[in-house]
Design a protein around this motif. Structure first.
Motif: not given
Ligand code: ATP
Length: 235
Positions: A124, A126-130, A134-136, A139-140
């Motif tokens: 994950i 690509d989700k580093r700034d999220t 807000w993660l699914s 992803m959590k």
């Protein structure tokens, strides 16, 4: 070396005996499963290992360090992916990881590097700034694993890591943790899924009412017929 040693561990919450003389050992490099019905004491045992609860009697060690008298030494060797999502929700996830590494004494630049590496490992990055919220759901779960990995632990504790996740993600998480074990990380896993234990674990301990009922290989348990397991695990 012995990764975990529990010796006659007792934990009482008022009248409730969550652990009732629990003893067993997990060897370094093992993938060890802890099975048992709701309320068997699995999470209580984990809480004692990571310092979230104190034992009433008995002792526990992690890589030879007593988890109470030598807390910091023991804790620094452990990465925990807990059952519950107790994550800081106000920062981007890579910052949460950097803070965690920093808390464990890792210097800032190295903490940033480890955060990125952990996010890449679980897929994950690509989700580093999220933010966590807000993660699914899937992803959590991955993030919780990354958070456990950011301190580069020798012992990874996974408390029902695939509870409530779909089949595809479960398989992916299995591959991920199997790889970590192949790379040398000792793993303690609690699960209600017998298939998970069979697929991953070298050894399983069955717990009930705060006690160890038995220790066996997943194959041995299956060989004796699944009745025992189904009864033990029905919950
Ligand atoms: P599950 O599979 O449902 O997660 P578990 O095997 O992890 O169950 P524990 O959560 O360790 O079981 O609970 C063991 C026993 O201790 C239960 O009877 C539970 O109600 C009790 N218990 C756990 N934590 C506390 C607490 N903080 N205060 C009081 N009782 C507690």
């Amino acid at each position: 070396m012995t990764a975990i040693r529990a010796d006659s561990l007792v934990k009482e919450y008022g009248d409730v005996r969550a652990l009732d003389g629990l003893s067993f050992e997990v060897e370094e490099g093992e993938f060890f499963g802890l099975l048992g019905p709701n309320g068997a004491g699995k999470t209580t045992f984990i809480n004692i290992l990571v310092g979230l609860a104190r034992s009433t009697a008995g002792s526990a060690e992690v890589f030879g360090h007593d988890v109470e008298s030598d807390y910091q030494q023991a804790r620094n060797r452990i990465g925990l992916a807990p059952q519950e999502f107790n994550v800081d929700r106000f920062f981007p996830i890579h910052e949460v990881l950097e803070h965690k590494a920093g808390y464990h004494g890792v210097a800032p630049e190295e903490a940033a590097r480890r955060a990125d590496e952990a996010l890449k490992t679980v897929g994950i990055y690509d989700k580093r700034d999220t933010r966590f919220d807000w993660l699914s759901g899937g992803m959590k779960r991955r993030f919780l694993l990354a958070r456990a990995l950011v301190t580069d632990p020798d012992l990874l504790i996974l408390d029902e890591p695939t509870a409530g996740v779909d089949v595809e993600l479960r398989r992916e998480l299995w591959e991920l943790v199997q790889q970590l074990n192949d790379d040398g990380t000792t793993i303690l896993l609690t699960t209600h899924y017998i298939e998970e234990a069979e697929r991953l674990c070298d050894t399983v301990a069955i717990m009930d009412a705060g006690r160890k009922v038995e220790v066996a290989s997943p194959d041995d348990l299956r060989g004796r017929g699944e009745d025992t397991l189904v009864v033990t695990l029905a919950s």
